[in-house]
Write an enzyme that holds these catalytic residues in place. Structure first.
Site, PDB file in Angstrom:
ATOM      1  N   ILE A 190       0.841  -1.192   0.000  1.00 48.18           N
ATOM      2  CA  ILE A 190       0.000   0.000   0.000  1.00 48.18           C
ATOM      3  C   ILE A 190       0.876   1.242   0.000  1.00 48.18           C
ATOM      4  CG2 ILE A 190      -1.735   1.331   1.287  1.00 48.18           C
ATOM      5  CD1 ILE A 190      -2.569  -1.424   2.560  1.00 48.18           C
ATOM      6  N   LYS A 191       0.551   2.182  -0.877  1.00 47.66           N
ATOM      7  CA  LYS A 191       1.184   3.503  -0.887  1.00 47.66           C
ATOM      8  C   LYS A 191       0.122   4.520  -0.500  1.00 47.66           C
ATOM      9  CE  LYS A 191       3.422   6.735  -4.160  1.00 47.66           C
ATOM     10  NZ  LYS A 191       2.467   7.667  -4.799  1.00 47.66           N
ATOM     11  N   THR A 192       0.421   5.354   0.496  1.00 45.69           N
ATOM     12  CA  THR A 192      -0.585   6.315   0.931  1.00 45.69           C
ATOM     13  C   THR A 192       0.061   7.543   1.542  1.00 45.69           C
ATOM     14  OG1 THR A 192      -2.737   6.520   2.026  1.00 45.69           O
ATOM     15  CG2 THR A 192      -0.981   5.405   3.266  1.00 45.69           C
TER      16      THR A 192
END
Length: 281
Positions: A190-192
């Protein structure tokens, strides 16, 4: 998560993560999403071969790019560097309301033909077009997982309801929600957004239920040390690293920035000491 039991997925994820379970990934989708003006601070970096050659030489763990750039400059990504192909995007040429949807540019088979180790797609959680992006991601993830490829979700809360209810898209409550939604929709990474503090980002990491969470690098900071301090807090919070674009390619000395980031992410070095060691301050 059943997909993580797949040997192919596990092996390909290791192309990005070192033995410490952390990764520094270079982002190269800005020419499409923001426009070539993003490269004006260091114009030679508008040539993807030039900047990718530099980041690979500096020791980057992985590179993320759109399919077209992979065709142009994919040969610059050496075999020991992970290659992530992002299948969705949008331009800033659209009217603002229409920028809340990312469209699919290519398919899983295209990414595999280009040598991808992982396949990425964006979901704007909270967008009026959220359902379209959920379906896109579900189709990409299902097919990629069947073939043994990990899927990365760029989980970005975004839209008028987010602004109205939370005040900003980086509010930890909505970032945490997006990370959990990404994990529950099948993401392997996940990239956030950065939430502003180690304490709140730790909640985002916990909400992701074991799926690695990497911070999106965001806009370039005037002082390199300021960015290194944020990345240090991400690691302290249990984050798995960062996906960084502008804080690398908008600098005259991208190699020094990468080496300093590696010191912080992989060697647990103090940000100020890392910056001094690489001549950034």
């Amino acid at each position: 998560m059943e997909a993580l039991q797949n040997l192919g997925i596990r092996r390909r994820l290791k192309r990005f993560f070192r033995r410490d379970g952390r990764a520094l990934i270079f982002a190269m989708d800005h020419g499409f999403e923001h426009g070539p003006t993003d490269f004006e601070p260091v114009w030679e970096h508008v040539n993807p071969k030039v900047i990718i050659r530099k980041v690979v030489r500096a020791g980057i763990d992985g590179v993320m790019m759109l399919p077209g750039i992979a065709r142009i400059a994919g040969d610059e990504v050496k075999p020991d560097v992970g290659l992530m192909i992002k299948l969705t995007s949008k331009t800033n040429l659209r009217p603002k309301p229409d920028q809340l949807l990312q469209s699919q540019l290519a398919y899983v088979e295209d990414a595999i033909k280009l040598g991808a180790d992982a396949i990425a797609a964006t979901v704007y959680w909270g967008s009026p077009q959220e359902d379209t992006m959920i379906r896109q991601f579900a189709e990409i993830a299902s097919y990629a997982h069947d073939l043994g490829y990990p899927v990365v979700q760029f989980a970005y809360p975004r839209g008028p309801y987010i602004d109205e209810k939370y005040g900003k898209k980086e509010d930890y409550r909505v970032v945490m929600y997006g990370a959990r939604a990404a994990a529950e929709s099948g993401a392997d990474m996940i990239k956030t957004y950065w939430t502003g503090s180690k304490e709140t980002f730790a909640k985002v990491v916990e909400a992701a239920a074991g799926v690695p969470v990497l911070m999106s690098g965001g806009a370039k900071t005037d002082n390199p040390l300021d960015f290194l301090k944020v990345v240090w807090e991400v690691i302290e919070a249990g984050g798995s690293g960062a996906v960084v674009g502008r804080n690398i390619f908008q600098r005259e000395n991208p190699e020094s920035m990468i080496r300093a980031l590696i010191r912080v992410i992989h060697r647990n070095e103090d940000p100020e000491e890392a910056a001094k060691a690489e001549g950034l301050i």
